[in-house]
Design an enzyme around this catalytic site. Sequence first.
Site, PDB file in Angstrom:
ATOM      1  N   ASP A 208     -29.631 -39.899  -7.858  1.00 42.29           N
ATOM      2  CA  ASP A 208     -28.521 -40.680  -7.296  1.00 42.29           C
ATOM      3  C   ASP A 208     -27.608 -39.755  -6.499  1.00 42.29           C
ATOM      4  O   ASP A 208     -27.795 -38.536  -6.476  1.00 42.29           O
ATOM      5  CB  ASP A 208     -27.728 -41.352  -8.424  1.00 42.29           C
ATOM      6  CG  ASP A 208     -27.200 -40.338  -9.427  1.00 42.29           C
ATOM      7  OD1 ASP A 208     -26.119 -39.780  -9.187  1.00 42.29           O
ATOM      8  OD2 ASP A 208     -27.873 -40.086 -10.445  1.00 42.29           O
ATOM      9  N   ASP A 210     -24.396 -39.367  -7.189  1.00 42.01           N
ATOM     10  CA  ASP A 210     -23.188 -39.306  -7.983  1.00 42.01           C
ATOM     11  C   ASP A 210     -22.259 -40.418  -7.476  1.00 42.01           C
ATOM     12  O   ASP A 210     -22.742 -41.513  -7.195  1.00 42.01           O
ATOM     13  CB  ASP A 210     -22.552 -37.916  -7.935  1.00 42.01           C
ATOM     14  CG  ASP A 210     -21.644 -37.652  -9.126  1.00 42.01           C
ATOM     15  OD1 ASP A 210     -22.020 -38.027 -10.251  1.00 42.01           O
ATOM     16  OD2 ASP A 210     -20.568 -37.069  -8.946  1.00 42.01           O
TER      17      ASP A 210
END
Length: 285
Positions: A208, A210
């Site tokens: 991802d 973040d």
Amino acid sequence: MIGFIGGSGIYEALPLNDTREEDVTTPYGDPSAPVTVGEFADTGTEVAFLPRHGENHEYNPTNAPYRANIYALKQLGVERILSSNAVGSLREDLPPRTLLVPDQAFDRTRSRPYTFFDEGMVVHMGFAEPYCPHMAEHLVESADEATEDGAVDGGTYVCIEGPQFSTRAESEFFRAQGWDVIGMTTIPEAKLAREAEICYATITGVTDWDVWKTDAEVSLGEVLDNAAANETAIKQVVEQAIRTLPEDRDCDCGSALAGTINTPSEAIPEETKSRVDLLAGEYLD
């Protein structure tokens, strides 16, 4: 014997034969699960696998039994540990499903046992290079050989406490420091491996962005989807790394405790000496 700490999905894909479960007890409690040991393919090399978070992912990043895990592998004769971690990206050029082998770590945790040596014993362990350089280099080479895109060579892994993800302010702060990936599990695992004089390096898979990237909100679903996609590549890297790992350790990890014990042997309680005998007995005689 080579240790591997990671997720159960990767272990299940490794070509291990004649597997057995080792129920190991340690002075630091039980490891996260029984250790699965098997022969890797037709190499004759034994691999000892531990799922960091337990067989059913019941341990969060704070309460995983890190000391018991490392001690259990040491007790079984492991001298080198390969690890895998799911991480978030702090860089625009590190999108999800990128692999990275970090060479630095920054510790932002606060609630974990960081050392085997306490209760009347002080050890000041060098940790300037948190990952074994020899093992990290081998992982990068293995990624180049085993996967189409290879792995990014080097970077800083900032380890947060969790289990919550970062706030946006925290994420932006971490980016401003120039750090590269963010996760919740490399500390204290790397510190304890060094204290146990075990070589340790990890390959991380980006799951991802973040939360710094405003058009890409991090969620558990996204993390799990990308982690599953990363498993194939990580499995290929780990398999190549095990198959081609040099027989000798070309590093100083095997003598990391030398000169680090600051308490005279005669002043260390016998109970403490007994508990750490496997790790430091030769230095306390």
